[in-house]
Write an enzyme that holds these catalytic residues in place. Structure first.
Site, PDB file in Angstrom:
ATOM      1  N   VAL A  29     -18.902 -14.792  -9.642  1.00 31.86           N
ATOM      2  CA  VAL A  29     -18.101 -14.382  -8.483  1.00 31.86           C
ATOM      3  C   VAL A  29     -18.009 -15.522  -7.474  1.00 31.86           C
ATOM      4  O   VAL A  29     -16.935 -15.813  -6.920  1.00 31.86           O
ATOM      5  CB  VAL A  29     -18.675 -13.102  -7.840  1.00 31.86           C
ATOM      6  CG1 VAL A  29     -17.877 -12.732  -6.590  1.00 31.86           C
ATOM      7  CG2 VAL A  29     -18.661 -11.949  -8.834  1.00 31.86           C
ATOM      8  N   CYS A  30     -19.127 -16.186  -7.233  1.00 33.61           N
ATOM      9  CA  CYS A  30     -19.150 -17.305  -6.283  1.00 33.61           C
ATOM     10  C   CYS A  30     -18.187 -18.410  -6.705  1.00 33.61           C
ATOM     11  O   CYS A  30     -17.504 -19.018  -5.878  1.00 33.61           O
ATOM     12  CB  CYS A  30     -20.556 -17.877  -6.168  1.00 33.61           C
ATOM     13  SG  CYS A  30     -21.805 -16.719  -5.597  1.00 33.61           S
ATOM     14  N   THR A  31     -18.142 -18.680  -7.991  1.00 35.02           N
ATOM     15  CA  THR A  31     -17.252 -19.713  -8.500  1.00 35.02           C
ATOM     16  C   THR A  31     -15.805 -19.381  -8.181  1.00 35.02           C
ATOM     17  O   THR A  31     -15.027 -20.236  -7.732  1.00 35.02           O
ATOM     18  CB  THR A  31     -17.459 -19.878 -10.015  1.00 35.02           C
ATOM     19  OG1 THR A  31     -18.817 -20.266 -10.263  1.00 35.02           O
ATOM     20  CG2 THR A  31     -16.524 -20.918 -10.599  1.00 35.02           C
TER      21      THR A  31
END
Length: 215
Positions: free
Chosen positions: A44-46
Site C-alpha cells: 500500500v505504501c508503495t
C-alpha cells in the site's frame, strides 16, 4: 504526543532521501504535508508514494511541500525508491524521512499501540506557513490514502484562511461557499457586494471568492 489543531508542530532534525533537514527551516514559508508509512517495501505504501509523486505539481501550485516518513533505515530507502518507480512509473520527487529510531513518529503520535506497537499508522499532517497544525488524518495500515482528497482539503484550508467563508459538504474548488455565521448580513454586504443566497438565516451561500483583497 497528542497534537491538536492550532498547535505549533514539533520541530526536529532527520535524515532523508534528500539529505539531513531541520523541519521548520525546511518548511520555510510554505505549507507542508507530512505523512507516515508503516514500513518500507510494503504494497500500500508503495502505491501511495507513487500517487503522491505524480500529484506533486499540484501541491507545488498550492505552495505545499510534501515529505514522507518511514520507520526504516536510510540505506533501505534507495532500493524502495527504485521499487516505487518500477511499480508505479513515478520517480520519488520529495524527501522521505528515515525514522528508524521512531523519534519523529513518537513526537507526532504516529504509533498507535492498539494497532501496532512497532510501525506507524498512516498519519497525515497538514501544516500552515505559521508552523501550526491545520488538519490531521489517521488511516489504518490496510487503507491507502486519497491524495486528491488531501488536495481538496488544502484548497479549502487556503481559501478559508483568506476569506470569511467555510466550505460545505462535498465542496470542490470553484463551487459555492458558505458565509461564516460570525459575519452579519450588514458586514456581508460589504464583503460580498454581488450578493448571496440565503437558505436559512445561518446558511448563506455565496460564489467562491477569488484572488484579491481577503474578506
Amino acid at each position: 504526543m497528542a497534537l491538536n489543531l492550532g498547535d505549533v508542530v514539533p520541530d526536529f532534525e532527520a535524515d532523508t532521501t534528500e539529505g539531513r533537514i531541520s523541519f521548520h527551516q525546511w518548511l520555510g514559508d510554505s505549507w507542508g504535508v507530512l505523512f507516515s508509512h508503516p514500513k518500507n517495501f510494503t504494497p500500500v505504501c508503495t502505491t501511495e508514494l507513487g500517487a503522491a509523486a505524480k500529484l506533486k505539481p499540484e501541491f507545488d501550485k498550492r505552495n505545499v511541500k510534501l515529505i514522507g516518513l518511514s520507520v526504516d533505515l536510510l540505506t533501505n530507502h534507495d532500493q524502495w525508491v527504485t521499487d516505487i518507480k518500477d511499480a508505479t512509473g513515478a520517480t520519488l520527487n520529495f524527501p522521505l524521512i528515515a525514522d528508524h529510531d521512531k523519534t519523529v513518529a513518537n513526537l507526532y503520535g504516529m504509533i498507535h499501540p492498539n494497532a501496532s506497537d512497532t510501525t506507524t499508522v498512516r498519519s497525515v499532517f497538514v501544516i500552515g506557513p505559521d508552523k501550526k497544525l491545520k488538519l490531521s488524518l489517521t488511516y489504518p495500515a490496510s487503507t491507502g490514502r486519497n491524495f486528491d482528497e488531501i488536495l481538496r482539503v488544502i484548497d479549502s484550508l487556503q481559501l478559508t484562511a483568506k476569506f470569511s467563508v467555510a466550505t460545505p459538504a462535498d465542496w470542490e474548488n470553484g463551487d459555492e461557499v458558505i458565509i461564516v455565521p460570525a459575519v452579519s448580513d450588514e458586514a456581508a454586504k460589504e464583503k460580498f457586494p454581488a450578493g448571496w443566497k440565503t437558505v436559512k438565516p445561518y446558511l448563506r451561500y455565496v460564489a467562491q471568492p477569488t484572488a484579491g483583497k481577503p474578506s
